[in-house]
Design an enzyme around this catalytic site. Sequence first.
Site, PDB file in Angstrom:
ATOM      1  CE1 TYR A  56     -10.229 -11.182 -25.763  1.00 40.59           C
ATOM      2  CE2 TYR A  56     -10.479 -10.206 -23.587  1.00 40.59           C
ATOM      3  CZ  TYR A  56     -10.190 -10.085 -24.938  1.00 40.59           C
ATOM      4  OH  TYR A  56      -9.867  -8.854 -25.442  1.00 40.59           O
ATOM      5  CE  LYS A  61      -0.763  -1.142   6.138  1.00 42.78           C
ATOM      6  NZ  LYS A  61      -0.141  -2.011   7.159  1.00 42.78           N
TER       7      LYS A  61
HETATM    8  C1  LIG Z   1      -1.019  -2.354   8.176  1.00 42.24           C
HETATM    9  C2  LIG Z   1      -0.663  -2.357   9.600  1.00 42.24           C
HETATM   10  C3  LIG Z   1      -1.601  -2.029  10.593  1.00 42.24           C
HETATM   11  C4  LIG Z   1      -3.073  -1.881  10.279  1.00 42.24           C
HETATM   12  O1  LIG Z   1      -3.612  -3.154  10.068  1.00 42.24           O
HETATM   13  P1  LIG Z   1      -5.173  -3.395   9.779  1.00 42.24           P
HETATM   14  O2  LIG Z   1      -5.311  -4.869   9.834  1.00 42.24           O
HETATM   15  O3  LIG Z   1      -5.420  -2.828   8.436  1.00 42.24           O
HETATM   16  O4  LIG Z   1      -5.915  -2.682  10.838  1.00 42.24           O
HETATM   17  C5  LIG Z   1      -1.168  -1.903  11.891  1.00 42.24           C
HETATM   18  N1  LIG Z   1       0.123  -2.130  12.220  1.00 42.24           N
HETATM   19  C6  LIG Z   1       1.052  -2.485  11.307  1.00 42.24           C
HETATM   20  C7  LIG Z   1       2.447  -2.736  11.740  1.00 42.24           C
HETATM   21  C8  LIG Z   1       0.694  -2.614   9.972  1.00 42.24           C
HETATM   22  O5  LIG Z   1       1.605  -2.983   9.054  1.00 42.24           O
END
Ligand SMILES: *Cc1c(COP(=O)(O)O)cnc(C)c1O
Length: 368
Positions: A257, A41
């Site tokens: 800044y 993702k």
């Molecule tokens: C993002 C996600 C993962 C992966 O999690 P990590 O901590 O990055 O390994 C797995 N399952 C779900 C439902 C997620 O949203």
Amino acid sequence: MSSIDEATAGAILTIDLSALAANWRFLRDKAAPAECSAVVKADAYGIGLEPTVRALTAAGCRTFFVAQVSEALRVRAINRDCVVYLLNGLTAGASEALARENIRPVLSSLSEIEEWATFSSGRGRKLPAAVQFDTGINRLGIPYDQLERVRPLLDAFEPALLMSHFAESEVVSTRNAAQIAAFEKIRAAFPKIAASLCNSSGIFLHERPFHDLVRPGYALYGGNPTPNAPNPMQSVVSLQARVLQVREMAAGERVGYGGEWTAPRVSRLATLSIGYADGLPRSGTAIGRTGIEAIVAHRRCPFVGRLSMDLSIVDVTYLPDGAAQRGDYVEILSSTIGIDEFGRKSGTIGYEILTRLGQRYARRYVGE
Ligand SMILES: *Cc1c(COP(=O)(O)O)cnc(C)c1O
């Protein structure tokens, strides 16, 4: 691969695809005989969805998880055969598009399940989907007390995966054991459906609650799934920024800044062509924070003054003369200062550092 030329880029992001594949194989072996999928993702946590899916497919990965439909379509466009799950589930009315591209929604409420069941019946075909129960994160997922209302709906489609998600698998906590036990109960109610509970950190829990499939994301990209112990994963991402100029400062001069940093002594500072528009958190240089560092000529040097949009400043006073010069590259992220340390020192987590990585870098994919 990148439209930004390395020779003139302000910063270069290097992504090591062989380290990525090695990380996937390491997790696969650890979780075997469970299947090891990959969570890609958010553009594969910022490192690039397409090269990631290609490299992991070559390594043997057959199942990918994404959050959004646009991401699912990108996976499908380069891999016709893999299994693609959509974590954010079934947006009302999206069934047709998902079925057409053979994308499996992760159904996380009764209304999503009803919609997919109705759609599937209408098609006269049992379309696959995952069903997610909540065991303690209270984010997405069906509460346990609705379990018996789910059961009759499962005949209308193919429940291919039973899922739940940890709220804090990266820490030692009794809540992990509670979630594992809650998931066992759900599993026992649907013993024929393949099950999946573990994200990256879950794979390192001593209970080994791997079930049939594990779903690592962060660890694939080099993040430490065991933040209180050394990182077992290989570094995947490194980031170098160019020195634009080096300047000498008198004691008492104010920098950046708001003049948030004042030179406590005669100082030498290097201005780098990287800033918060490139994904470095501005909060990383807030007053009072033991801030982030860069590696210049093999030495750690602190960022000083407020990070600005396109520029940042590091203190190179204690380097040998001439060690930092216009045009040199300094290391922002590397196997020495990884995403976990950079995130912690910026007041956030490595996940956020990764997913904010900017689009302005020259990207170099190595190890294909
Ligand atoms: C993002 C996600 C993962 C992966 O999690 P990590 O901590 O990055 O390994 C797995 N399952 C779900 C439902 C997620 O949203």
